[in-house]
Design a protein around this motif. Structure first.
Motif, PDB file in Angstrom:
ATOM      1  N   ALA A 116       0.867  -1.181   0.000  1.00 19.09           N
ATOM      2  CA  ALA A 116       0.000   0.000   0.000  1.00 19.09           C
ATOM      3  C   ALA A 116       0.898   1.224   0.000  1.00 19.09           C
ATOM      4  N   ASP A 117       0.293   2.394  -0.104  1.00 17.46           N
ATOM      5  CA  ASP A 117       1.080   3.628  -0.113  1.00 17.46           C
ATOM      6  C   ASP A 117       1.926   3.721   1.151  1.00 17.46           C
ATOM      7  N   GLY A 118       3.228   3.746   0.960  1.00 17.97           N
ATOM      8  CA  GLY A 118       4.132   3.889   2.093  1.00 17.97           C
ATOM      9  C   GLY A 118       4.370   2.612   2.868  1.00 17.97           C
ATOM     10  N   SER A 119       3.813   1.498   2.419  1.00 15.37           N
ATOM     11  CA  SER A 119       4.006   0.234   3.128  1.00 15.37           C
ATOM     12  C   SER A 119       4.201  -0.890   2.120  1.00 15.37           C
ATOM     13  N   ARG A 120       5.178  -1.730   2.361  1.00 17.97           N
ATOM     14  CA  ARG A 120       5.480  -2.823   1.446  1.00 17.97           C
ATOM     15  C   ARG A 120       4.770  -4.112   1.876  1.00 17.97           C
ATOM     16  N   LEU A 121       4.853  -5.111   1.020  1.00 22.64           N
ATOM     17  CA  LEU A 121       4.337  -6.437   1.356  1.00 22.64           C
ATOM     18  C   LEU A 121       5.127  -6.993   2.538  1.00 22.64           C
ATOM     19  N   HIS A 122       4.428  -7.435   3.576  1.00 23.66           N
ATOM     20  CA  HIS A 122       5.140  -8.006   4.717  1.00 23.66           C
ATOM     21  C   HIS A 122       4.235  -8.936   5.511  1.00 23.66           C
ATOM     22  N   ARG A 123       4.883  -9.830   6.221  1.00 26.18           N
ATOM     23  CA  ARG A 123       4.162 -10.758   7.088  1.00 26.18           C
ATOM     24  C   ARG A 123       3.737 -10.023   8.355  1.00 26.18           C
ATOM     25  N   VAL A 124       2.505 -10.261   8.772  1.00 25.38           N
ATOM     26  CA  VAL A 124       1.979  -9.601   9.971  1.00 25.38           C
ATOM     27  C   VAL A 124       2.406 -10.387  11.198  1.00 25.38           C
ATOM     28  N   GLU A 125       3.007  -9.680  12.136  1.00 28.35           N
ATOM     29  CA  GLU A 125       3.455 -10.323  13.377  1.00 28.35           C
ATOM     30  C   GLU A 125       2.948  -9.549  14.583  1.00 28.35           C
TER      31      GLU A 125
END
Length: 201
Positions: free
Chosen positions: A192-201
């Motif tokens: 998303a804008d300002g945030s990359r693909l990442h695993r939620v922890e």
């Protein structure tokens, strides 16, 4: 002198047609097998997508900075079929148990049997300060957690990582979340804008 038996002029042709029919039957069987494998693969893909790829758009900034406003997340709907939510899990659930409402995404901070209270701006679980988020040590609104509450069976206390901008279990509109209202575990945040693909922890 023994006469040689004449071979029928049609015998070679019959053999040709028999071979041709055998080849055609074999090809049809192979094609049907391929179609069956394809259908099974597509079916499994749909099941996996519906189970692990249930997408939810996060409303508001309650889970910032990890999950930003408007970011889409994927939910594993099978996560709690054989287990139960644990402290620290990020879950998606229907607020107030109403499945017609947009799902909410929050972090589980207390599970059945735990005591939970917000005292002097600090979130306490079983009397110990909760450290899942820096925001849990400077909470301005205690809400329902101003008084100590011991969670009953199937009750979970959830909060946003950004508690100053979160409507969660402190609010009478949400309160404690029942296990049957939990959709699943949030495991992946999409770009998303300002945030990359990442695993939620």
């Amino acid at each position: 002198m023994r006469r040689k038996r004449k071979r029928s002029r049609y015998s070679s042709g019959l053999s040709f047609y028999e071979d041709k029919n055998t080849v055609n039957t074999s090809r049809i069987a192979e094609a049907l097998l391929w179609v069956s494998y394809t259908v099974i693969a597509l079916f499994l893909a749909v099941i996996c997508f519906r189970s692990f790829g249930f997408r939810i758009g996060v409303l508001g900034g309650s889970m910032e900075p990890g999950i930003v406003q408007g970011q889409n997340v994927l939910v594993n709907k099978l996560a709690y079929r054989m287990s139960t939510p644990q402290r620290g899990d990020v879950v998606a659930f229907y607020p107030g148990g109403d499945d017609k409402m947009h799902p909410s995404v929050k972090r589980v901070v207390a599970i059945p049997g735990d005591s939970v209270q917000i005292l002097n701006g600090v979130l306490l679980v079983n009397g110990i300060p909760c450290s899942y988020s820096d925001g849990y040590s400077s909470i301005s609104e205690a809400g329902l957690a101003a008084d100590m509450e011991i969670l009953e069976d199937s009750q979970y206390f959830v909060m946003g990582d950004n508690p100053e901008d979160s409507e969660d279990s402190r609010s009478a509109g949400i309160g404690t979340v029942q296990d049957e209202d939990i959709i699943g575990s949030v495991w992946l945040a999409l770009p998303a804008d300002g945030s990359r693909l990442h695993r939620v922890e």
